[in-house]
Write a protein that holds these residues in place. Structure first.
Motif, PDB file in Angstrom:
ATOM      1  N   ASP A 177       3.055  15.991  -0.022  1.00 28.44           N
ATOM      2  CA  ASP A 177       1.472  16.195  -0.433  1.00 28.44           C
ATOM      3  C   ASP A 177       0.811  14.964  -0.308  1.00 28.44           C
ATOM      4  OD1 ASP A 177       2.661  15.243  -2.847  1.00 28.44           O
ATOM      5  OD2 ASP A 177       0.915  16.415  -3.921  1.00 28.44           O
ATOM      6  N   ILE A 178       1.366  13.423  -0.370  1.00 24.76           N
ATOM      7  CA  ILE A 178       0.851  12.360  -0.090  1.00 24.76           C
ATOM      8  C   ILE A 178       0.984  11.940   1.316  1.00 24.76           C
ATOM      9  CG2 ILE A 178       0.623   9.946  -0.668  1.00 24.76           C
ATOM     10  CD1 ILE A 178       1.543  10.842  -3.706  1.00 24.76           C
ATOM     11  N   ASP A 179      -0.067  11.582   2.157  1.00 25.30           N
ATOM     12  CA  ASP A 179      -0.017  11.260   3.453  1.00 25.30           C
ATOM     13  C   ASP A 179       0.198   9.833   3.658  1.00 25.30           C
ATOM     14  OD1 ASP A 179      -0.805  13.702   4.623  1.00 25.30           O
ATOM     15  OD2 ASP A 179      -2.710  13.280   4.017  1.00 25.30           O
ATOM     16  N   VAL A 180      -0.475   8.921   2.874  1.00 22.22           N
ATOM     17  CA  VAL A 180      -0.113   7.548   2.960  1.00 22.22           C
ATOM     18  C   VAL A 180      -0.114   6.810   1.564  1.00 22.22           C
ATOM     19  CG1 VAL A 180      -0.774   5.288   3.873  1.00 22.22           C
ATOM     20  CG2 VAL A 180      -1.599   7.578   5.167  1.00 22.22           C
ATOM     21  N   LEU A 181       1.136   6.255   1.404  1.00 18.67           N
ATOM     22  CA  LEU A 181       1.250   5.285  -0.069  1.00 18.67           C
ATOM     23  C   LEU A 181       1.717   4.050  -0.022  1.00 18.67           C
ATOM     24  CD1 LEU A 181       2.307   6.032  -2.950  1.00 18.67           C
ATOM     25  CD2 LEU A 181       4.568   6.466  -2.250  1.00 18.67           C
ATOM     26  N   ALA A 201      -6.898   2.111   3.922  1.00 20.20           N
ATOM     27  CA  ALA A 201      -7.780   2.888   2.883  1.00 20.20           C
ATOM     28  C   ALA A 201      -8.827   3.615   3.502  1.00 20.20           C
ATOM     29  CB  ALA A 201      -8.265   1.925   1.639  1.00 20.20           C
ATOM     30  N   ARG A 202      -9.157   3.229   4.755  1.00 17.80           N
ATOM     31  CA  ARG A 202     -10.451   3.896   5.152  1.00 17.80           C
ATOM     32  C   ARG A 202     -10.026   5.313   5.713  1.00 17.80           C
ATOM     33  NH1 ARG A 202     -11.628  -1.235   7.667  1.00 17.80           N
ATOM     34  NH2 ARG A 202     -13.384  -2.261   6.148  1.00 17.80           N
ATOM     35  N   LEU A 203      -8.532   5.467   5.860  1.00 13.05           N
ATOM     36  CA  LEU A 203      -8.009   6.881   6.140  1.00 13.05           C
ATOM     37  C   LEU A 203      -8.350   7.802   5.191  1.00 13.05           C
ATOM     38  CD1 LEU A 203      -4.894   5.720   7.859  1.00 13.05           C
ATOM     39  CD2 LEU A 203      -6.742   6.501   8.887  1.00 13.05           C
ATOM     40  N   ALA A 204      -8.806   7.432   3.986  1.00  9.27           N
ATOM     41  CA  ALA A 204      -8.889   8.532   2.871  1.00  9.27           C
ATOM     42  C   ALA A 204      -9.989   9.484   2.954  1.00  9.27           C
ATOM     43  CB  ALA A 204      -9.263   7.689   1.696  1.00  9.27           C
ATOM     44  N   GLY A 205     -10.806   9.386   4.243  1.00 11.06           N
ATOM     45  CA  GLY A 205     -11.701  10.484   4.411  1.00 11.06           C
ATOM     46  C   GLY A 205     -11.220  11.644   5.129  1.00 11.06           C
ATOM     47  N   VAL A 235      -9.113 -12.025  -5.568  1.00  7.65           N
ATOM     48  CA  VAL A 235      -8.483 -11.177  -6.160  1.00  7.65           C
ATOM     49  C   VAL A 235      -9.314  -9.682  -6.462  1.00  7.65           C
ATOM     50  CG1 VAL A 235      -6.893 -12.412  -7.484  1.00  7.65           C
ATOM     51  CG2 VAL A 235      -9.089 -11.866  -8.717  1.00  7.65           C
ATOM     52  N   ARG A 236     -10.648  -9.730  -5.838  1.00 10.34           N
ATOM     53  CA  ARG A 236     -11.655  -8.518  -6.017  1.00 10.34           C
ATOM     54  C   ARG A 236     -11.063  -7.429  -4.867  1.00 10.34           C
ATOM     55  NH1 ARG A 236     -16.200 -10.890  -5.587  1.00 10.34           N
ATOM     56  NH2 ARG A 236     -16.504 -10.152  -3.312  1.00 10.34           N
ATOM     57  N   ARG A 237     -11.071  -6.148  -5.375  1.00 10.79           N
ATOM     58  CA  ARG A 237     -10.661  -5.188  -4.405  1.00 10.79           C
ATOM     59  C   ARG A 237     -11.793  -4.750  -3.725  1.00 10.79           C
ATOM     60  NH1 ARG A 237      -8.049  -1.060  -8.274  1.00 10.79           N
ATOM     61  NH2 ARG A 237      -9.769  -1.921  -9.554  1.00 10.79           N
ATOM     62  N   PRO A 238     -11.838  -4.752  -2.444  1.00 16.35           N
ATOM     63  CA  PRO A 238     -13.027  -4.140  -1.662  1.00 16.35           C
ATOM     64  C   PRO A 238     -13.082  -2.613  -2.148  1.00 16.35           C
ATOM     65  CG  PRO A 238     -11.529  -5.085  -0.158  1.00 16.35           C
ATOM     66  CD  PRO A 238     -10.693  -5.131  -1.361  1.00 16.35           C
ATOM     67  N   ALA A 239     -14.268  -2.116  -1.795  1.00  9.90           N
ATOM     68  CA  ALA A 239     -14.671  -0.680  -2.319  1.00  9.90           C
ATOM     69  C   ALA A 239     -13.520   0.514  -1.900  1.00  9.90           C
ATOM     70  CB  ALA A 239     -16.091  -0.269  -1.847  1.00  9.90           C
ATOM     71  N   ALA A 240     -13.301   0.305  -0.613  1.00  8.77           N
ATOM     72  CA  ALA A 240     -12.275   1.280  -0.175  1.00  8.77           C
ATOM     73  C   ALA A 240     -11.094   1.178  -0.614  1.00  8.77           C
ATOM     74  CB  ALA A 240     -12.105   1.080   1.515  1.00  8.77           C
ATOM     75  N   GLN A 315      -5.604  -4.466  11.695  1.00 12.83           N
ATOM     76  CA  GLN A 315      -6.445  -3.409  12.259  1.00 12.83           C
ATOM     77  C   GLN A 315      -5.888  -2.504  13.005  1.00 12.83           C
ATOM     78  OE1 GLN A 315      -6.793  -6.549  12.684  1.00 12.83           O
ATOM     79  NE2 GLN A 315      -7.237  -7.126  15.026  1.00 12.83           N
ATOM     80  N   ASP A 316      -4.438  -2.508  13.271  1.00 13.11           N
ATOM     81  CA  ASP A 316      -3.587  -1.715  13.745  1.00 13.11           C
ATOM     82  C   ASP A 316      -2.806  -0.703  13.158  1.00 13.11           C
ATOM     83  OD1 ASP A 316      -4.434  -2.963  16.258  1.00 13.11           O
ATOM     84  OD2 ASP A 316      -2.476  -4.145  16.205  1.00 13.11           O
ATOM     85  N   ALA A 317      -2.861  -1.026  11.651  1.00 15.13           N
ATOM     86  CA  ALA A 317      -1.761  -0.208  10.717  1.00 15.13           C
ATOM     87  C   ALA A 317      -2.447   1.102  10.578  1.00 15.13           C
ATOM     88  CB  ALA A 317      -2.081  -0.841   9.555  1.00 15.13           C
ATOM     89  N   SER A 318      -3.804   1.433  10.493  1.00 15.60           N
ATOM     90  CA  SER A 318      -4.290   2.599  10.412  1.00 15.60           C
ATOM     91  C   SER A 318      -4.171   3.549  11.608  1.00 15.60           C
ATOM     92  CB  SER A 318      -6.032   2.639   9.941  1.00 15.60           C
ATOM     93  OG  SER A 318      -6.648   1.821  10.803  1.00 15.60           O
ATOM     94  N   GLU A 319      -4.354   2.944  12.787  1.00 16.54           N
ATOM     95  CA  GLU A 319      -4.328   3.741  13.945  1.00 16.54           C
ATOM     96  C   GLU A 319      -2.783   4.095  14.047  1.00 16.54           C
ATOM     97  OE1 GLU A 319      -5.630   1.384  17.050  1.00 16.54           O
ATOM     98  OE2 GLU A 319      -7.458   1.034  16.587  1.00 16.54           O
ATOM     99  N   THR A 320      -1.841   3.212  13.967  1.00 21.95           N
ATOM    100  CA  THR A 320      -0.146   3.614  14.009  1.00 21.95           C
ATOM    101  C   THR A 320       0.097   4.652  12.830  1.00 21.95           C
ATOM    102  OG1 THR A 320       0.301   1.205  14.379  1.00 21.95           O
ATOM    103  CG2 THR A 320       2.115   2.757  13.579  1.00 21.95           C
ATOM    104  N   ILE A 321      -0.590   4.702  11.554  1.00 26.83           N
ATOM    105  CA  ILE A 321      -0.161   5.711  10.556  1.00 26.83           C
ATOM    106  C   ILE A 321      -0.895   7.075  10.925  1.00 26.83           C
ATOM    107  CG2 ILE A 321      -0.884   6.489   8.394  1.00 26.83           C
ATOM    108  CD1 ILE A 321      -0.707   3.416   7.650  1.00 26.83           C
ATOM    109  N   GLU A 322      -2.095   7.051  11.492  1.00 24.54           N
ATOM    110  CA  GLU A 322      -2.857   8.438  12.022  1.00 24.54           C
ATOM    111  C   GLU A 322      -1.961   9.107  13.262  1.00 24.54           C
ATOM    112  OE1 GLU A 322      -7.036   9.913  11.284  1.00 24.54           O
ATOM    113  OE2 GLU A 322      -6.940   8.074  12.289  1.00 24.54           O
ATOM    114  N   ARG A 323      -1.580   8.202  14.221  1.00 23.14           N
ATOM    115  CA  ARG A 323      -0.858   8.665  15.158  1.00 23.14           C
ATOM    116  C   ARG A 323       0.461   9.487  14.773  1.00 23.14           C
ATOM    117  NH1 ARG A 323      -1.018   4.595  17.942  1.00 23.14           N
ATOM    118  NH2 ARG A 323       0.803   3.697  17.557  1.00 23.14           N
ATOM    119  N   GLN A 324       1.126   8.770  13.766  1.00 25.68           N
ATOM    120  CA  GLN A 324       2.466   9.369  13.313  1.00 25.68           C
ATOM    121  C   GLN A 324       2.159  10.754  12.441  1.00 25.68           C
ATOM    122  OE1 GLN A 324       5.199   8.510  14.100  1.00 25.68           O
ATOM    123  NE2 GLN A 324       4.869   6.211  15.043  1.00 25.68           N
TER     124      GLN A 324
END
Length: 358
Positions: A177-181, A201-205, A235-240, A315-324
């Protein structure tokens, strides 16, 4: 062969371990709780996990555990932890001392070992200057790290983490039930990791994304108005990332999350060099999730498109994940990865290699 293996625990794991051993006073009982939780199991040798009578295991930096042994063996409450570890080695009549924590127990400690210790072996897979003199061998699975230790005068050999068979039942679950961890550290040393995680993190939508982050102690301050400028920005996390963040998980709690994940992101830290194949890779593939990791030099069973997936730039990581995820290939490749790790890096093979080296 009387084998003594010493390890250590990360500060962030201590609260979980303290809760698990609460009310347990005995050394053996506390040690069993730790071993049963499987923290760092990829590095713990087969006879230790099997409780072989000629082996001795401890975490030399675990004060609760070590004080329990000291009380049971007549040592004073103010005995330094290094002295307790030395007393354990003497009491065990150790032949082979295998140390996973040479940063804490370096050459100064090795010089104090009794004469019956015939071989002194260390594992180290992170950079830093350590005095390895006195160690007969320093083990690592990263060639670049071995070269670094050799330049500092150490003799090295190739060794590797191993698949924990406890992950087999977790890998068998394909209804996830978790798509990306992601789980791992987030500090000033992780700037490239930050770029990767922000993109993912932008895949969360569109997908369920969960990051279990072990934060720098400065992160809470960095995320207040006081931290918007100056060095705390690192060490500050972006909002996403903040939106998908959860507390860190360890041991069997981490295993449970791996069993819920379709894809697990691996993002090497900035100081890692070209070598890949950290413990996270072994755990992810062992649990049957699809490992999506950054490009580099991987051991043979980790093959892009066959047993894992590789991305080139953050920037390629999210595309690779979504494709899989969209194609469903995360399941096929993740299952192939599980079989590859289980067969090539079993606990049996790991210990056979250790025996070759000693």
């Amino acid at each position: 062969m009387r084998l003594f293996q010493n390890s250590g625990i990360a500060p962030s794991y201590r609260p979980r371990l303290a809760g698990l051993v609460a009310g347990i006073s005995g050394f053996e009982q506390q040690k069993d709780v730790f071993l049963n939780d499987r923290y760092g199991a990829a590095h713990i040798l087969l006879p230790v996990l099997g409780r072989h009578p000629e082996t001795f295991f401890t975490n030399g930096d675990d004060e609760s555990l070590q004080r329990a042994w000291a009380r049971e063996n007549g040592l004073g409450e103010d005995t330094p932890l290094a002295d307790i570890l030395l007393a354990q080695i003497e009491h065990h009549k150790t032949d082979i001392f295998y140390n996973l924590d040479p940063f804490r127990y370096d050459a100064a400690f090795i010089r104090r070992l009794p004469g019956h210790v015939k071989r002194k072996i260390a594992w180290r897979a992170a950079p830093g200057r350590i005095d390895f003199s006195g160690y007969d061998l320093v083990l690592c699975n990263f060639p670049s790290m071995r070269k670094l230790w050799e330049e500092q005068g150490a003799k090295t050999a190739h060794f590797f983490p191993a698949h924990d068979p406890e992950l087999d039942i977790i890998a068998a679950n394909r209804n996830r039930d978790i798509d990306v961890l992601f789980f791992g550290g987030y500090s000033r040393h992780h700037q490239r990791r930050r770029q990767i995680l922000e993109a993912v993190a932008r895949l969360a939508g569109r997908h369920r994304v969960v990051f279990h982050l072990d934060l720098s102690r400065y992160t809470p301050l960095a995320e207040t108005p006081l931290g918007w400028f100056g060095p705390l920005k690192a060490v500050r996390r972006p909002a996403a990332i903040r939106k998908v963040s959860a507390p860190p998980v360890f041991g069997r709690a981490m295993y449970a999350q791996l069993g819920r994940a379709k894809v697990v992101v691996n993002a090497s830290i900035d100081m890692a060099g070209p070598d890949r194949g950290n413990m996270r890779c072994f755990e992810t593939m062992g649990a049957g999730a699809l490992l999506v990791s950054d490009s580099g030099i991987y051991p043979a069973p980790m093959r892009d498109g066959e047993t894992m997936a590789v991305y080139q730039q953050p920037q390629d990581a999210s595309e690779t994940i979504e494709r899989q995820l969209d194609s469903g290939s995360w399941d096929t490749i993740g299952w192939a990865g599980h079989h590859a790790i289980r067969e090539e890096y079993s606990k049996k093979r790991q210990f056979e290699r250790f025996l070759e080296l000693v």
